[in-house]
Design a protein around this motif. Sequence first.
Motif, PDB file in Angstrom:
ATOM      1  N   GLY A 267     -17.658  38.499 -48.441  1.00 27.55           N
ATOM      2  CA  GLY A 267     -16.685  38.571 -49.533  1.00 27.55           C
ATOM      3  C   GLY A 267     -16.498  37.240 -50.217  1.00 27.55           C
ATOM      4  O   GLY A 267     -16.426  37.152 -51.445  1.00 27.55           O
ATOM      5  N   LEU A 268     -16.425  36.182 -49.421  1.00 27.64           N
ATOM      6  CA  LEU A 268     -16.279  34.852 -50.013  1.00 27.64           C
ATOM      7  C   LEU A 268     -17.508  34.453 -50.806  1.00 27.64           C
ATOM      8  O   LEU A 268     -17.410  33.880 -51.884  1.00 27.64           O
ATOM      9  CB  LEU A 268     -15.998  33.812 -48.921  1.00 27.64           C
ATOM     10  CG  LEU A 268     -14.610  33.852 -48.310  1.00 27.64           C
ATOM     11  CD1 LEU A 268     -14.530  32.885 -47.134  1.00 27.64           C
ATOM     12  CD2 LEU A 268     -13.559  33.511 -49.343  1.00 27.64           C
ATOM     13  N   ALA A 269     -18.674  34.756 -50.283  1.00 27.58           N
ATOM     14  CA  ALA A 269     -19.903  34.408 -50.990  1.00 27.58           C
ATOM     15  C   ALA A 269     -20.002  35.170 -52.306  1.00 27.58           C
ATOM     16  O   ALA A 269     -20.441  34.624 -53.323  1.00 27.58           O
ATOM     17  CB  ALA A 269     -21.110  34.717 -50.107  1.00 27.58           C
ATOM     18  N   THR A 270     -19.582  36.415 -52.317  1.00 27.95           N
ATOM     19  CA  THR A 270     -19.617  37.206 -53.539  1.00 27.95           C
ATOM     20  C   THR A 270     -18.593  36.708 -54.543  1.00 27.95           C
ATOM     21  O   THR A 270     -18.886  36.586 -55.733  1.00 27.95           O
ATOM     22  CB  THR A 270     -19.353  38.692 -53.224  1.00 27.95           C
ATOM     23  OG1 THR A 270     -20.339  39.132 -52.296  1.00 27.95           O
ATOM     24  CG2 THR A 270     -19.431  39.531 -54.474  1.00 27.95           C
ATOM     25  N   ALA A 271     -17.404  36.383 -54.082  1.00 21.29           N
ATOM     26  CA  ALA A 271     -16.349  35.927 -54.980  1.00 21.29           C
ATOM     27  C   ALA A 271     -16.654  34.561 -55.563  1.00 21.29           C
ATOM     28  O   ALA A 271     -16.257  34.253 -56.680  1.00 21.29           O
ATOM     29  CB  ALA A 271     -15.013  35.899 -54.243  1.00 21.29           C
ATOM     30  N   CYS A 272     -17.367  33.736 -54.807  1.00 17.66           N
ATOM     31  CA  CYS A 272     -17.668  32.382 -55.286  1.00 17.66           C
ATOM     32  C   CYS A 272     -18.969  32.312 -56.070  1.00 17.66           C
ATOM     33  O   CYS A 272     -19.347  31.250 -56.555  1.00 17.66           O
ATOM     34  CB  CYS A 272     -17.735  31.418 -54.100  1.00 17.66           C
ATOM     35  SG  CYS A 272     -16.150  31.210 -53.281  1.00 17.66           S
ATOM     36  N   ALA A 273     -19.656  33.415 -56.193  1.00 19.61           N
ATOM     37  CA  ALA A 273     -20.909  33.440 -56.931  1.00 19.61           C
ATOM     38  C   ALA A 273     -20.640  33.270 -58.421  1.00 19.61           C
ATOM     39  O   ALA A 273     -19.547  33.571 -58.898  1.00 19.61           O
ATOM     40  CB  ALA A 273     -21.634  34.763 -56.681  1.00 19.61           C
ATOM     41  N   PRO A 274     -21.623  32.773 -59.178  1.00 18.10           N
ATOM     42  CA  PRO A 274     -21.438  32.680 -60.631  1.00 18.10           C
ATOM     43  C   PRO A 274     -21.095  34.047 -61.200  1.00 18.10           C
ATOM     44  O   PRO A 274     -21.702  35.034 -60.841  1.00 18.10           O
ATOM     45  CB  PRO A 274     -22.794  32.203 -61.139  1.00 18.10           C
ATOM     46  CG  PRO A 274     -23.441  31.550 -59.968  1.00 18.10           C
ATOM     47  CD  PRO A 274     -22.914  32.276 -58.755  1.00 18.10           C
TER      48      PRO A 274
ATOM     49  N   ALA B 296     -18.167  41.076 -36.662  1.00 17.83           N
ATOM     50  CA  ALA B 296     -18.267  41.939 -37.845  1.00 17.83           C
ATOM     51  C   ALA B 296     -17.227  41.541 -38.886  1.00 17.83           C
ATOM     52  O   ALA B 296     -17.522  41.483 -40.089  1.00 17.83           O
ATOM     53  CB  ALA B 296     -18.093  43.401 -37.450  1.00 17.83           C
ATOM     54  N   ALA B 297     -16.006  41.247 -38.439  1.00 17.08           N
ATOM     55  CA  ALA B 297     -14.959  40.830 -39.370  1.00 17.08           C
ATOM     56  C   ALA B 297     -15.318  39.509 -40.030  1.00 17.08           C
ATOM     57  O   ALA B 297     -15.109  39.318 -41.236  1.00 17.08           O
ATOM     58  CB  ALA B 297     -13.624  40.722 -38.637  1.00 17.08           C
ATOM     59  N   ALA B 298     -15.878  38.584 -39.263  1.00 15.21           N
ATOM     60  CA  ALA B 298     -16.284  37.296 -39.824  1.00 15.21           C
ATOM     61  C   ALA B 298     -17.402  37.481 -40.837  1.00 15.21           C
ATOM     62  O   ALA B 298     -17.414  36.827 -41.889  1.00 15.21           O
ATOM     63  CB  ALA B 298     -16.719  36.356 -38.710  1.00 15.21           C
ATOM     64  N   ALA B 299     -18.341  38.389 -40.553  1.00  9.21           N
ATOM     65  CA  ALA B 299     -19.446  38.638 -41.477  1.00  9.21           C
ATOM     66  C   ALA B 299     -18.941  39.247 -42.780  1.00  9.21           C
ATOM     67  O   ALA B 299     -19.387  38.868 -43.874  1.00  9.21           O
ATOM     68  CB  ALA B 299     -20.475  39.548 -40.827  1.00  9.21           C
ATOM     69  N   VAL B 300     -18.005  40.177 -42.674  1.00 10.61           N
ATOM     70  CA  VAL B 300     -17.436  40.791 -43.880  1.00 10.61           C
ATOM     71  C   VAL B 300     -16.683  39.757 -44.702  1.00 10.61           C
ATOM     72  O   VAL B 300     -16.808  39.696 -45.930  1.00 10.61           O
ATOM     73  CB  VAL B 300     -16.520  41.982 -43.502  1.00 10.61           C
ATOM     74  CG1 VAL B 300     -15.713  42.443 -44.695  1.00 10.61           C
ATOM     75  CG2 VAL B 300     -17.342  43.117 -42.927  1.00 10.61           C
ATOM     76  N   LEU B 301     -15.905  38.921 -44.033  1.00  9.16           N
ATOM     77  CA  LEU B 301     -15.163  37.870 -44.726  1.00  9.16           C
ATOM     78  C   LEU B 301     -16.108  36.892 -45.411  1.00  9.16           C
ATOM     79  O   LEU B 301     -15.909  36.525 -46.569  1.00  9.16           O
ATOM     80  CB  LEU B 301     -14.245  37.139 -43.747  1.00  9.16           C
ATOM     81  CG  LEU B 301     -13.411  36.010 -44.311  1.00  9.16           C
ATOM     82  CD1 LEU B 301     -12.446  36.541 -45.365  1.00  9.16           C
ATOM     83  CD2 LEU B 301     -12.654  35.306 -43.217  1.00  9.16           C
ATOM     84  N   LEU B 302     -17.144  36.491 -44.716  1.00  9.04           N
ATOM     85  CA  LEU B 302     -18.119  35.556 -45.285  1.00  9.04           C
ATOM     86  C   LEU B 302     -18.833  36.173 -46.486  1.00  9.04           C
ATOM     87  O   LEU B 302     -19.029  35.511 -47.510  1.00  9.04           O
ATOM     88  CB  LEU B 302     -19.126  35.143 -44.219  1.00  9.04           C
ATOM     89  CG  LEU B 302     -20.147  34.094 -44.616  1.00  9.04           C
ATOM     90  CD1 LEU B 302     -19.456  32.805 -45.042  1.00  9.04           C
ATOM     91  CD2 LEU B 302     -21.092  33.822 -43.478  1.00  9.04           C
TER      92      LEU B 302
END
Length: 68
Positions: free
Chosen positions: A15-22, A7-13
């Motif tokens: 968050g990273l995908a959202t932050a790196c989005a255009p 669950a922690a890995a999914a949340v981190l992933l």
Amino acid sequence: MRPRLAAAAAVLLAGLATACAPGGGSAGAPDKPAATPSGYSEMQKKVAAAESALARADEDAARDGTER
């Protein structure tokens, strides 16, 4: 233990995908223009002057029949 780690890995992933989005993750916010560093316009003038000088040197070399 594994479900928490997953669950922690999914949340981190996510968050990273959202932050790196255009747009940096701000879905409805318009993109701000990029800030230019101070002295940028002066640097553009210097580059234009150098390109102009290079073009003149190429023309002179072509007239003289010499290569650089």
